[in-house]
Design an enzyme around this catalytic site. Sequence first.
Site, PDB file in Angstrom:
ATOM      1  N   HIS A 146       0.779  -1.230   0.000  1.00  0.00           N
ATOM      2  CA  HIS A 146       0.000   0.000   0.000  1.00  0.00           C
ATOM      3  C   HIS A 146       0.815   1.286   0.000  1.00  0.00           C
ATOM      4  O   HIS A 146       0.328   2.294  -0.468  1.00  0.00           O
ATOM      5  CB  HIS A 146      -1.024   0.000   1.149  1.00  0.00           C
ATOM      6  CG  HIS A 146      -0.437   0.039   2.517  1.00  0.00           C
ATOM      7  ND1 HIS A 146      -0.200  -1.100   3.250  1.00  0.00           N
ATOM      8  CD2 HIS A 146      -0.067   1.062   3.301  1.00  0.00           C
ATOM      9  CE1 HIS A 146       0.294  -0.766   4.436  1.00  0.00           C
ATOM     10  NE2 HIS A 146       0.372   0.532   4.488  1.00  0.00           N
ATOM     11  N   LYS A 588       0.810  10.464  12.603  1.00  0.00           N
ATOM     12  CA  LYS A 588      -0.062  11.452  11.949  1.00  0.00           C
ATOM     13  C   LYS A 588      -1.065  12.013  12.946  1.00  0.00           C
ATOM     14  O   LYS A 588      -1.450  13.183  12.877  1.00  0.00           O
ATOM     15  CB  LYS A 588      -0.800  10.798  10.774  1.00  0.00           C
ATOM     16  CG  LYS A 588      -1.759  11.737  10.042  1.00  0.00           C
ATOM     17  CD  LYS A 588      -2.231  11.122   8.742  1.00  0.00           C
ATOM     18  CE  LYS A 588      -3.211   9.990   8.982  1.00  0.00           C
ATOM     19  NZ  LYS A 588      -4.566  10.495   9.304  1.00  0.00           N
TER      20      LYS A 588
END
Length: 932
Positions: A146, A588
Amino acid sequence: MTSPLDDKELRRSIRLLESILVKVLNTAAGPDVAATVERLQREFTALRRNGDSALRRKQLQATIETLPAEIISNVVRAFNLYFSLVNIAEESYGLRQRIRQAERGGHFWPGSFHDTLLNLKQSGVTADQLQVLLDELLYLPVMTAHPTESKRRTIKGALRNIFLTHEQLNDPQLKGYYRQEAMERLESQIHLLWKTDEVRAHGMSVADEIETGLSYFPGSLFQATALVYRNFERSLQNVYADAAEQVRIPNFLSYGSWIGGDRDGNPNVTPETTVLAVRLQARTILQEYVRRLDELRGQLSYSYGLCQPNADFMDSLAADRALLGPIVAQIEKLDLQEPYRHKLSLMKYRMSLNLARIEQALADNSPLTGGFDYSLNQFQADLAVIRTSLHSHGDAQIAGLELHDLIRLSQTFGYHLMQLDVRQESTRHSQAVAEILTAALGLDYEALDESDRLRLLSEAISAPGGLSYDAAVLSPAARETLQVFEVIARMRIELSPACFSRYVISMTHSASHILEVLLLAAQTGLAGRIGGRWYCSIGVSPLFETIDDLERVETVLNTLLDVPVYQDLLTASGLRQEVMLGYSDSCKDGGILASAWNLYRAQQRIIAISDQRGIKCRLFHGRGGTVGRGGGPTHEAILAQPPDSVRGQIKFTEQGEMLFYRYNNMETAVYELTMGITGLIKASVSLVQPAPADVIEYQTVMGELARIGEHGFRELTEQSDGFLDYFYEATPVSEFGLLNIGSRPSHRKTLDRSKGSVRAIAWVFAWSQSRQTFPAWYGIGSSLATWCAGRPERLQILQTMYRDWPFFRNLLSNVQMALSKSDLNIAKEYAGLCVNPDTGTRIHQLISGEFQRCVTWILDIVNAEQLLANNPELAASLSRREAYLGPLNYVQVNLLHRMRSAGAASPAAVNPWMQPLLRTINAIAAGMRNTG
């Protein structure tokens, strides 16, 4: 004091490759391209030399503005090719340095098997204790697709050829005609690379990603794996001498994959895709066995009368002939005087039938009923018979060569090659379970609280034969979720129980999320109870990703392990409890300090819980390639884990471009695997010797720093007006979808521009492209400044932590690397792309100010005058790229402005600036050596 870097040989290599590149550019691209490359470098260097003066900047911008699209495209390609050649030169130089160290003897290179085993022995680890450690050892890298892998497979192959030719030229024995021939071949290979487009014409499918991941095995990993074991055996013999004979070397290296199994947020991964992945893996390893059996047949040319195979071998050969029947006459006619060739021809024939069956299943998607006629156990028994027979007539040395490697590979890869993990997001299971319970029992599962859910799920899992309901009433999503479990059950029977590893649940928030998966498994025969006995053929790994998830690890695991049904299923599976930790989303979410510290504390809590429960646990680290996603050197990362938490086994994701950098070349793959395994060995010495505990004061300090750092990071990313506008406008994140570099969408939800929706991969990639690598360091400077304010003695504490605590030292080392890849002057150019100039200026100033604080405080802590002072090789590597990387960023800013200015009036597909822009994304990723 760090000694000065002596890299004259490396610089000579780079100059050689650069001169060939210029020659290729002049002949293949034209003198205008080569001259423009030189001009852009010169103007950027002058800009930097003059302190980023406005005049010099305008001059560089004006030069770019006058270039036509075709010239820009070729200039960018030239920069990209330069980075690839520099990478080859550096990789080759590192290999030669290790070879020289090995030639000199001693410890070999730091982190080698020889060095590591010698240090163990000197620290008092006996051969018996080493056996205890080895029996627990498992190094398990997991390939994932991914992240945005920007290199095409064709390009990887071309770069491998250049690497090999470049290595030939480093041989001092290569002179005269032969050296000239190698030089001409190298020039031709670089010329061919120039003529090969690095940008994909079409988007990648999941099938493409599967094939890409598999390509590393025949390309490098099969041979690298054999060499890793061979090197370990040799080092063990050298260090432990006679005592080494007592040590049995188990299979401590295995490989996993998410490619074709990871469906979290990727609608392109279907049950059929998972079947394809498992079958393609089987095909890849069967092809390798056929190839190696053929090679072995060519080597073992023993003749009757000159050797006497033992009775077991002769019985085995007779049994093969009887089994194969009349066809055997055709197969064996050339080998009747050579017993081992005779046996190997029959083995190759049987293995080829296996391969033909898997090829047929792939061609028409037919079931592989009954598995393979030539089973893995039979194959391994045949190899063992040959080995024992060779030993019987005094040829143990021959048996220890290619035959030994094939035996080791068969034990490592079986018929499955890699263990495939399946991953799905927790709400998909909750939805499917709710529908099943409504259809079967008329219950409203979603209305229940956690304790009632656990009770109901336990009873449903225990139901003999599973729950009965009409599958037609289920939604398509629920039916697909169930089909995945059906595929797991079917493929385990069809190919091998080893073809799947764990079912990973992303966004695990509660214990019921794990039991929901086990209920779905029970519905498909993978788990349950029969005749009062529990069985479980599936392992479940909860994934804790966000800061909140990491903080609730203790609650979720304790609640789960208190459920009697789960205890029974875990015992029945015979598996370790695996817990996965997400680096990307936690960083994040709350920034690098909060992420790193919460991950560290989560590991401590998980190990404490497993100790209290008396169960074995393995931690699965979801690391990315960049520091902002948990990246960094693997050896140091393993040593930076909490003391006594690794315990012999480690599993981690190998993501995106790291697969290429670590495994494209077999020689480098051996080094990377070795460094990872030796890091694991060192971190696991606590299995046989007491491990020193962390200093409590250090942990207290880190907790305070993480709290302050998280506040600063959230203040920027969640509370600063216009921050998300800045993200989408001052980076090329919106243009990534045009690059065709991954099958997974960049956002969890289409058209949702929130921080939570954008994937960590795209998040980090975008900031990296615009030279604002702040996810890897933002919040550290202000945290250190706040904590030390008015307390100068605290700086000394931090300096001691850096010197004595591997976790803190590794954190600041990685942060220095990320800071060195940042360039806030260049980032200012990207900030100028913002629709609202005030927003661009304000957010850039916040990031720039924190950058300066980070640099100042980290240099004080590590007691250095410049970043990476303790890693001059990396500092030099980054420096030599800058003269090419900087102009690329200016070109990309210009192209982003042109593309966006055209807007809907000029669709991207026909906009002349699109192709050059896509090339800049590839080139900058190559220059910085990271994408996501």
